[in-house]
Scaffold this motif. Sequence first.
Motif, PDB file in Angstrom:
ATOM      1  N   ARG A   1       0.807  -1.129   0.074  1.00  8.05           N
ATOM      2  CA  ARG A   1      -0.120   0.036  -0.101  1.00  8.05           C
ATOM      3  C   ARG A   1       0.885   1.133   0.034  1.00  8.05           C
ATOM      4  NH1 ARG A   1      -2.418   3.568   3.530  1.00  8.05           N
ATOM      5  NH2 ARG A   1      -1.477   2.689   5.334  1.00  8.05           N
ATOM      6  N   ARG A   2       1.896   1.050   0.880  1.00  9.99           N
ATOM      7  CA  ARG A   2       2.812   2.243   1.007  1.00  9.99           C
ATOM      8  C   ARG A   2       3.666   2.458  -0.224  1.00  9.99           C
ATOM      9  NH1 ARG A   2       2.237   4.816   6.037  1.00  9.99           N
ATOM     10  NH2 ARG A   2       0.929   3.151   7.467  1.00  9.99           N
ATOM     11  N   ASN A   3       4.173   1.551  -0.955  1.00 13.28           N
ATOM     12  CA  ASN A   3       4.989   1.582  -2.019  1.00 13.28           C
ATOM     13  C   ASN A   3       4.062   1.036  -3.548  1.00 13.28           C
ATOM     14  OD1 ASN A   3       7.858   1.659  -0.556  1.00 13.28           O
ATOM     15  ND2 ASN A   3       6.429   0.356   0.446  1.00 13.28           N
TER      16      ASN A   3
ATOM     17  N   PHE B   1     -10.820   0.168  -9.892  1.00 13.69           N
ATOM     18  CA  PHE B   1     -11.676  -0.177  -8.976  1.00 13.69           C
ATOM     19  C   PHE B   1     -12.443   1.188  -8.418  1.00 13.69           C
ATOM     20  CE2 PHE B   1     -13.744  -1.929  -5.283  1.00 13.69           C
ATOM     21  CZ  PHE B   1     -13.893  -3.296  -5.450  1.00 13.69           C
ATOM     22  N   THR B   2     -11.683   2.152  -8.218  1.00 14.80           N
ATOM     23  CA  THR B   2     -12.323   3.353  -7.921  1.00 14.80           C
ATOM     24  C   THR B   2     -13.327   4.155  -8.849  1.00 14.80           C
ATOM     25  OG1 THR B   2     -10.610   3.876  -6.378  1.00 14.80           O
ATOM     26  CG2 THR B   2     -11.591   5.706  -6.932  1.00 14.80           C
TER      27      THR B   2
ATOM     28  N   LEU C   1     -13.127   2.359  -0.334  1.00 14.69           N
ATOM     29  CA  LEU C   1     -12.241   1.306   0.255  1.00 14.69           C
ATOM     30  C   LEU C   1     -11.032   1.785   0.179  1.00 14.69           C
ATOM     31  CD1 LEU C   1     -13.419  -1.884  -1.592  1.00 14.69           C
ATOM     32  CD2 LEU C   1     -14.086  -1.237   0.824  1.00 14.69           C
ATOM     33  N   PHE C   2     -10.724   2.947  -0.179  1.00 14.95           N
ATOM     34  CA  PHE C   2      -9.156   3.613  -0.458  1.00 14.95           C
ATOM     35  C   PHE C   2      -9.141   4.956   0.520  1.00 14.95           C
ATOM     36  CE2 PHE C   2     -10.175   1.241  -4.183  1.00 14.95           C
ATOM     37  CZ  PHE C   2      -8.974   0.262  -4.395  1.00 14.95           C
ATOM     38  N   THR C   3     -10.039   5.082   1.526  1.00 17.25           N
ATOM     39  CA  THR C   3      -9.707   6.053   2.501  1.00 17.25           C
ATOM     40  C   THR C   3      -9.069   5.217   3.630  1.00 17.25           C
ATOM     41  OG1 THR C   3     -12.050   5.359   3.718  1.00 17.25           O
ATOM     42  CG2 THR C   3     -12.152   6.936   1.856  1.00 17.25           C
TER      43      THR C   3
END
Length: 232
Positions: free
Chosen positions: A111-113, A188-189, A196-198
Amino acid sequence: MLHTDSAKLLETKTGWKQNPEAVRMDIIKIATAEFAQNGLSGARVNEIAAKTKTSKRMIYYYFGDKDSLYQQVLIEAYREVREGERELDLEHLEPLPALKKLVEFTFEHHRRNPDFIRLVMIENIHHGDYLKHSPLIQTLNQPVIERLERIYARGLEQQLFRAGITALELHWQISALSFFNVSNEATFTLSFGKQLFTKAGQASLKKQVVEMILRFTLRPALIEQYLSHPQA
């Protein structure tokens, strides 16, 4: 052998002579973003040089050509995730907390990379052509399978985990759930919205991914017992 003009550059630019490895890693860092953003064909060595403290000539001195730089970027990206797994020190944890910690790390790392995910996607477009020519890549990635084998073996011994799962399958499951979260975020967004990406959405997904892997691995009779009491 170092060419005369490259040697002069190496000796005169600030920090190059004193810390060439720092220069090399600076190039890798900038090149990672450039390749992830533009792909192998779209990335430009001139752009990478302009964003670093070095020159195009010195980049070629360190890496040979653009293809070799791209290959090294891939290797360093895998090295980073494998080093992060090693630092978890899972050998000193009980099997269930060890597996949980590894899943959480993988989800968070990916998620962070997002550049790591994009690089892997690009390399798959190239059918793994650049990684297959690196004898280091299997050596680099094998420890995660060996680590999972030890966790799983301890879980079997304690009669926590069900039989019939391989470490390779476990790694695939963990990777698949963590990878899709990043690789398909844009589509997806656009299709379903960004909830779901908050921050809350990602925390919920990570919790669910951990639970899915644990449910898959635990003996059926123990699932509710252990998942109802995560501290056990």
